[in-house]
Design a protein around this motif. Structure first.
Motif, PDB file in Angstrom:
ATOM      1  N   LYS A  27       0.810  -1.212   0.000  1.00 22.92           N
ATOM      2  CA  LYS A  27       0.000   0.000   0.000  1.00 22.92           C
ATOM      3  C   LYS A  27       0.849   1.271   0.000  1.00 22.92           C
ATOM      4  O   LYS A  27       0.311   2.367  -0.055  1.00 22.92           O
ATOM      5  N   ARG A  28       2.162   1.140   0.039  1.00 20.66           N
ATOM      6  CA  ARG A  28       3.011   2.321  -0.120  1.00 20.66           C
ATOM      7  C   ARG A  28       2.895   2.888  -1.523  1.00 20.66           C
ATOM      8  O   ARG A  28       3.160   4.068  -1.734  1.00 20.66           O
ATOM      9  N   CYS A  29       2.524   2.025  -2.466  1.00 23.01           N
ATOM     10  CA  CYS A  29       2.260   2.503  -3.827  1.00 23.01           C
ATOM     11  C   CYS A  29       0.980   3.321  -3.783  1.00 23.01           C
ATOM     12  O   CYS A  29      -0.070   2.826  -3.391  1.00 23.01           O
ATOM     13  N   ARG A  30       1.065   4.545  -4.171  1.00 30.01           N
ATOM     14  CA  ARG A  30      -0.079   5.452  -4.046  1.00 30.01           C
ATOM     15  C   ARG A  30      -1.271   5.001  -4.877  1.00 30.01           C
ATOM     16  O   ARG A  30      -2.417   5.174  -4.472  1.00 30.01           O
ATOM     17  N   ILE A  31      -1.021   4.387  -6.023  1.00 29.21           N
ATOM     18  CA  ILE A  31      -2.123   3.961  -6.878  1.00 29.21           C
ATOM     19  C   ILE A  31      -2.951   2.867  -6.207  1.00 29.21           C
ATOM     20  O   ILE A  31      -4.136   2.721  -6.463  1.00 29.21           O
ATOM     21  N   LEU A  36      -9.209   4.308  -7.183  1.00 24.68           N
ATOM     22  CA  LEU A  36      -8.879   4.125  -8.589  1.00 24.68           C
ATOM     23  C   LEU A  36     -10.108   4.478  -9.429  1.00 24.68           C
ATOM     24  O   LEU A  36     -11.158   3.868  -9.281  1.00 24.68           O
ATOM     25  N   ARG A  37      -9.960   5.455 -10.284  1.00 24.85           N
ATOM     26  CA  ARG A  37     -11.105   5.924 -11.064  1.00 24.85           C
ATOM     27  C   ARG A  37     -11.190   5.292 -12.447  1.00 24.85           C
ATOM     28  O   ARG A  37     -12.035   5.661 -13.234  1.00 24.85           O
ATOM     29  N   SER A  44      -8.382  -2.795 -11.642  1.00 23.09           N
ATOM     30  CA  SER A  44      -7.933  -2.723 -10.246  1.00 23.09           C
ATOM     31  C   SER A  44      -7.163  -3.986  -9.862  1.00 23.09           C
ATOM     32  O   SER A  44      -6.179  -3.914  -9.119  1.00 23.09           O
ATOM     33  N   ASP A  45      -7.583  -5.144 -10.388  1.00 16.33           N
ATOM     34  CA  ASP A  45      -6.834  -6.372 -10.130  1.00 16.33           C
ATOM     35  C   ASP A  45      -5.449  -6.309 -10.763  1.00 16.33           C
ATOM     36  O   ASP A  45      -4.466  -6.747 -10.173  1.00 16.33           O
ATOM     37  N   CYS A  46      -5.388  -5.737 -11.951  1.00 17.09           N
ATOM     38  CA  CYS A  46      -4.114  -5.611 -12.653  1.00 17.09           C
ATOM     39  C   CYS A  46      -3.166  -4.664 -11.910  1.00 17.09           C
ATOM     40  O   CYS A  46      -1.971  -4.939 -11.788  1.00 17.09           O
ATOM     41  N   VAL A  47      -3.717  -3.578 -11.394  1.00 12.75           N
ATOM     42  CA  VAL A  47      -2.907  -2.618 -10.634  1.00 12.75           C
ATOM     43  C   VAL A  47      -2.348  -3.279  -9.375  1.00 12.75           C
ATOM     44  O   VAL A  47      -1.165  -3.127  -9.048  1.00 12.75           O
TER      45      VAL A  47
END
Length: 77
Positions: A27-31, A36-37, A44-47
Motif C-alpha cells: 500500500k506504499r504505492c499510491r495507486i 482508482l477511477r 484494479s486487479d491488474c494494478v
C-alpha cells in the motif's frame, strides 16, 4: 482455551502479522492506496498485481547478488 488451541492461535497470529506487514508495504504505492477511477473491468486487479510484483522484485533484490566468475562456468573440467 486448551493448550492445542493456544498453539494453533499463535501460529495463525504469526502468519497474520506477516500478511498484514506485506499488505502495508504494497500500500506504499499510491495507486493502490488511493481510489482508482479507472472503470474498466479487471483494471484494479491488474494494478494490485503489478504492485505486488514490484514488491516481490524489491524483496528479491534486498540481499546483494553474489559475484561469480563467468569464465569458470564455461571452462572444461
Amino acid at each position: 482455551m486448551s493448550v492445542g488451541d493456544k498453539m494453533l492461535n499463535r501460529i495463525f497470529s504469526s502468519a497474520r502479522v506477516v500478511v498484514e506487514h506485506t499488505i502495508s508495504v504494497v500500500k506504499r504505492c499510491r495507486i493502490v492506496k488511493d481510489v482508482l477511477r479507472l472503470t474498466k473491468e479487471g483494471i484494479s486487479d491488474c494494478v494490485m498485481e503489478v504492485a505486488c510484483g514490484l514488491h516481490n522484485l524489491r524483496v528479491s533484490f534486498r540481499k546483494p547478488i553474489q559475484d561469480f566468475d563467468l569464465l569458470s562456468v564455461f571452462s572444461p573440467g
